[in-house]
Write a protein that holds these residues in place. Structure first.
Motif, mmCIF file in Angstrom:
data_model
loop_
_atom_site.group_PDB
_atom_site.id
_atom_site.type_symbol
_atom_site.label_atom_id
_atom_site.label_comp_id
_atom_site.label_asym_id
_atom_site.label_seq_id
_atom_site.Cartn_x
_atom_site.Cartn_y
_atom_site.Cartn_z
ATOM 1 N N ASN A 32 -1.739 4.787 5.051
ATOM 2 C CA ASN A 32 -0.442 4.689 4.378
ATOM 3 C C ASN A 32 0.650 5.466 5.113
ATOM 4 O OD1 ASN A 32 -1.155 7.288 3.812
ATOM 5 N ND2 ASN A 32 -0.401 7.242 1.706
ATOM 6 N N THR A 33 0.464 5.681 6.407
ATOM 7 C CA THR A 33 1.492 6.352 7.202
ATOM 8 C C THR A 33 2.828 5.620 7.012
ATOM 9 O OG1 THR A 33 -0.204 6.887 8.814
ATOM 10 C CG2 THR A 33 2.070 7.090 9.547
ATOM 11 N N ALA A 34 3.886 6.392 6.895
ATOM 12 C CA ALA A 34 5.217 5.824 6.678
ATOM 13 C C ALA A 34 5.654 5.012 7.885
ATOM 14 C CB ALA A 34 6.216 6.942 6.407
ATOM 15 N N ASP A 35 6.651 4.174 7.675
ATOM 16 C CA ASP A 35 7.088 3.273 8.738
ATOM 17 C C ASP A 35 7.573 4.024 9.980
ATOM 18 O OD1 ASP A 35 6.482 0.883 7.490
ATOM 19 O OD2 ASP A 35 8.329 0.906 6.319
ATOM 20 N N VAL A 36 8.466 4.978 9.778
ATOM 21 C CA VAL A 36 9.007 5.714 10.913
ATOM 22 C C VAL A 36 7.883 6.439 11.645
ATOM 23 C CG1 VAL A 36 10.443 7.683 11.588
ATOM 24 C CG2 VAL A 36 11.317 5.999 9.940
ATOM 25 N N PRO A 49 0.803 -1.235 0.000
ATOM 26 C CA PRO A 49 0.000 0.000 0.000
ATOM 27 C C PRO A 49 0.834 1.284 0.000
ATOM 28 C CG PRO A 49 0.048 -0.917 2.208
ATOM 29 C CD PRO A 49 0.950 -1.768 1.352
ATOM 30 N N TYR A 50 1.966 1.268 -0.665
ATOM 31 C CA TYR A 50 2.731 2.500 -0.936
ATOM 32 C C TYR A 50 3.177 3.232 0.332
ATOM 33 C CZ TYR A 50 0.114 1.382 -5.128
ATOM 34 O OH TYR A 50 -0.450 0.707 -6.170
ATOM 35 N N ILE A 51 4.009 2.558 1.102
ATOM 36 C CA ILE A 51 4.412 3.094 2.402
ATOM 37 C C ILE A 51 5.827 3.676 2.342
ATOM 38 C CG2 ILE A 51 4.716 2.544 4.847
ATOM 39 C CD1 ILE A 51 1.856 2.199 3.808
ATOM 40 N N PHE A 76 11.861 18.469 3.858
ATOM 41 C CA PHE A 76 10.409 18.607 3.919
ATOM 42 C C PHE A 76 9.729 17.258 4.071
ATOM 43 C CE2 PHE A 76 8.657 22.840 3.135
ATOM 44 C CZ PHE A 76 9.827 23.559 3.032
ATOM 45 N N PRO A 77 8.677 17.216 4.877
ATOM 46 C CA PRO A 77 7.940 15.969 5.042
ATOM 47 C C PRO A 77 7.072 15.697 3.825
ATOM 48 C CG PRO A 77 6.834 17.715 6.227
ATOM 49 C CD PRO A 77 8.100 18.316 5.655
ATOM 50 N N ASN A 78 6.632 14.465 3.716
ATOM 51 C CA ASN A 78 5.694 14.110 2.653
ATOM 52 C C ASN A 78 4.402 13.627 3.299
ATOM 53 O OD1 ASN A 78 5.670 11.060 2.977
ATOM 54 N ND2 ASN A 78 7.868 11.472 2.788
ATOM 55 N N VAL A 79 3.360 13.542 2.478
ATOM 56 C CA VAL A 79 2.093 13.017 2.992
ATOM 57 C C VAL A 79 1.983 11.535 2.657
ATOM 58 C CG1 VAL A 79 -0.427 13.211 2.859
ATOM 59 C CG2 VAL A 79 0.977 15.264 2.819
ATOM 60 N N GLY A 80 2.686 11.125 1.639
ATOM 61 C CA GLY A 80 2.657 9.731 1.221
ATOM 62 C C GLY A 80 3.549 9.577 0.009
#
Lengths: 520, 520
Positions: B26-30, A202-204, A231-235
């Motif tokens: 889809n929250t990232a792992d970290v 699921p695109y993590i 910069f952070p990303n949302v996904g």
């Protein structure tokens, strides 16, 4: 950007008053500096990295306790980056970077004034591995592939930094911070984080919001203790570059609802205001970035970026970048061209060539109809520049996709597109596009032209803002947290909207009252 | 120390509930881990070091997102140390260390319960370079000297750690923190900070209050991201070992004023309560630590630690450690002995042998009078153990210095010594000393015996407390900030006090009402 002094910096240099040690004041060297800096800042916690503590006595005694200290703030703690003699009063300096898949743009800034000192743009060297992101993700999975991709980036960036600081006579250790905005995959590759799962359900991502890193962590040629803000990303599909754009546009602070469109490889769209933000992304870009049209190319010398066709004489007036003989056409030129072809009746509302109007400009090669834009004799390539029917068809799909995405996201928040008061168009595309032409072909809504705010490299702009302002940097996580990402479902409704948008300007002519059709 | 769960730890392990990734989340792992940990802790900021972020995806996916995370707190931010499968439920573990000039003592702790798992004491390997601190400071100034001294320490510590975790079957990476209390010079050598200025006017340390360091910074064989807490010092002559002692005693929280004495190479004295603390240090120790008396030695098997003399029969009853044949005498044994010699009339109030009472126990060798304590036939060394008049003279000076220091510091805060309600005696010396004997010779004030609280290795005790409790660790900077360091000026008044204290128990007999002189 020109100003005498920033009022809210998070990377600073101070020259605190500090007494030399005496029997009456035997405070240790590190603590003496910390105390003096605290007093100067009028604030709390100061952190001293081990490497700095080790060198502190030598530094302080070397300049007889008359020092300047460079620090950065993170989560309320000021971290020491560098200490040197007070006499060295220049700086600190910093770098903003747009980390694009195709292009890296670095800007050197004076962090005291915010002044722009230099800017260099260069190809992303990873293009040698693969022009597209998927190839690179695949490459990263191979033995040493990720390290290689990261190294390519860092080495190129270090070259650019080296060139800029040499030109300005700035020592490497005076560069005390960096801010980087890029899409999620590029950001992962820059940090050396495995992008494997970015393109797999699921695109993590590995990380959405990375902590500050140090230049030393990444091997960057600035002060090793310099903070690197990423910069952070949302996904996977919504990266820091767009968050930087939101920050740079200021839409996240406005009461009225605005929309922001960034056309790169994808079209990324954000709608919202200071209370909420909704975003989506979709494939709408290739034709606009020079990826599809046979003569299409990125903006550059000799590239056609403006076209006017006289509807009476059908004479083409062609403008090129740097006024050089034309060698191709870029996205904004293409939109101009198609709009002009439509307004002069040379294509119909389906985007098909009208032979009766095009006359001998039409040619057929290998069964495909082409319009000769520039004959061989006038071309910079000594070959005719032509636009094929499939090129136009591709643009028609792109513009329809774009308009459909805009309609869909505006519909999702129940705001009619034509009610928007501000429409930001970012990206290199945004800075050159003629909104009038884009409206004419029905790519963007029929809003008053002053509603459109082009702003060049919003990603770079946002990166620089985050580097210069504590408030801006802090705002970023707020932006990220407020974004609702809308998955674009290609369902029946979307396809209906898409089909309706595959006409110039649109099946529903009432949506584009300002567009006047050619009537022969 | 036995308890089921600490209530205020700053190094913790949590096993948060964490959903596997899905298209809906889809929250990232970290960030997924950070979010789960935040929820578990019910609190704010979590920092993830770069090295952890890099390995996060592999770790999380390897255990299907069922993890335990180890974190430590610093300035309100929880820093991730380690992530592993939830099934590995042991730990985290940590180490407290007394970093002494002569001896290193390491204690392995379960950081969840506070339970003591192991403890090993070893010689400080730097003794090979020089037994005293000044020699080591000099050595550090030579080419590579500082690095060598630091390496010696770290290597020895790593050996000890290795032995302890092997004995308990604990993996190195489960050791997630360390706390170190030592004097200022030892602390500098441990951190690899140049001690050059510590012994040169105006005696400036490199650092008073070091920030947390990582095990990797120091090359320690624990988890590389494990925090290492190093006790702050007040100055060159007042180290973290004593601050650890203050913390361990609890005097810093009490309303009533107490005094703390730590006798090592120096006698370090603190007087105070929860509102204020005053400290001083002076040379009073050598005779007490086994450095002066010809038969003196550190406590160990066969070392005399208790002596009783029957004033009627003058029979010596001698106790040794482990009841082995006597090989020497330690500080506490020496104090017992001298007290008993006085009470039995074998020495006079100046500490001089009384030949009429000593009889044939007295011998003269090379013009120096000796008392035969243990004849050759009973001695573990096959040679007689004797105590010379100069040995006693040295002890008299030491005890006089000690009492003078106590009088001086109590006088400085206007509290009569005999009004103190609590008297902490720290150090290996403190754990063995018989307060009755020390009072008899006038080394410590004539307080009710229950006023005296011996506690063994206060430095180690404090180090462990700081490792186990967030509140205790936080309290340390408060202690440090509250301490007023009093320079002991050897002025006329001091010398007068000193002279008055060079009698047994004191010139002013009214100060020691409990001591009854032998009357033949």
């Amino acid at each position: 950007m020109e100003q005498t002094q920033l009022n809210d910096p998070w990377i600073i240099r101070v020259s605190p008053d500090m007494a030399s040690p005496s029997l009456d004041d035997n405070t240790a060297d590190v603590d003496r500096l910390v105390k003096a800096v605290k007093k100067e800042l009028g604030t709390g916690a100061i952190a001293v990295p081990y490497a700095m503590a080790k060198r502190m006595t030598r530094i302080l005694r070397g300049v007889d306790y008359r020092v300047s200290a460079t620090l950065f703030e993170d989560r309320g703690v000021w971290h020491l980056v560098d200490v040197s003699g007070a006499a060295e009063t220049d700086g600190p300096f910093g770098l903003g970077m747009d980390l694009g898949s195709s292009t890296l743009v670095l800007r050197l800034l004076d962090l005291k004034t915010g002044n722009r000192l230099d800017e260099i743009s260069t190809h992303n060297p990873q293009i040698d591995v693969g022009p597209d992101i998927l190839t690179r993700i695949h490459h990263a999975a191979g033995e040493g592939g990720l390290e290689e991709l990261q190294r390519m980036l860092i080495e190129r960036i270090n070259q650019i930094i080296g060139r800029m600081i040499k030109r300005r006579g700035i020592p490497e250790k005076a560069v005390a911070g960096m801010s980087v905005a890029g899409n999620t995959t590029m950001t992962h590759l820059f940090m050396g984080l495995d992008p494997y799962w970015l393109c797999r359900e699921p695109y993590i991502p590995v990380v959405n919001a990375p902590d500050l890193m140090s230049a030393a962590d990444l091997g960057l040629a600035l002060h090793p203790e310099a903070p690197v803000f990423i910069f952070p990303n949302v996904g996977s599909y919504f990266g820091g570059d767009l968050i930087a754009g939101i920050l740079a546009s200021g839409m996240c602070r406005e009461k009225t609802t605005a929309i922001l469109v960034d056309v790169g490889t994808n079209a990324e769209v954000v709608i919202g205001n200071r209370d909420w933000l909704m975003a989506c992304a979709g494939a709408a870009g290739p034709a606009l970035e020079g990826g599809v049209a046979g003569v299409g190319m990125m903006a550059g010398p000799g590239v056609i970026d403006r076209v006017v066709i006289d509807p009476e004489t059908l004479r083409f007036e062609i403008g090129t970048i740097d006024d050089l003989p034309p060698v191709g056409i870029c996205g904004s030129g293409l939109i101009d061209l198609v709009a002009q072809l439509f307004l002069s009746g040379m294509i119909d509302l389906r985007g098909k060539y009208v032979p009766s109007r095009c006359g001998d400009r039409l040619e057929k090669t290998g069964g495909v109809t082409h319009l000769v834009l520039v004959p061989a004799r006038d071309s910079g390539t000594r070959r005719p520049l032509t636009l094929s029917q499939p090129d136009i068809d591709a643009l028609m799909r792109s513009k329809a996709a774009m308009y459909t995405i805009l309609t869909t996201i505006a519909g999702a928040v129940n705001i009619p597109l034509n009610d928007l008061e501000r429409f930001y168009v970012a990206g290199t595309f945004g800075s050159y596009i003629n909104p009038r032409s884009a409206i004419t072909i029905g790519m963007i809504p029929d809003l008053p032209l002053e509603t459109y705010v082009p702003f060049g490299n919003s990603s770079l702009e946002g990166a620089c803002r985050a580097l210069l302002s504590r408030g801006d940097r802090r705002e970023i996580s707020g932006i990220r947290d407020r974004i609702t990402y809308m998955e674009l479902n290609v369902n029946q409704e979307f396809m209906n909207l898409f089909s309706a948008a595959r006409f110039i300007p649109h099946t529903d002519r009432s949506l584009f009252p300002s567009v006047k059709e050619w009537r022969g």
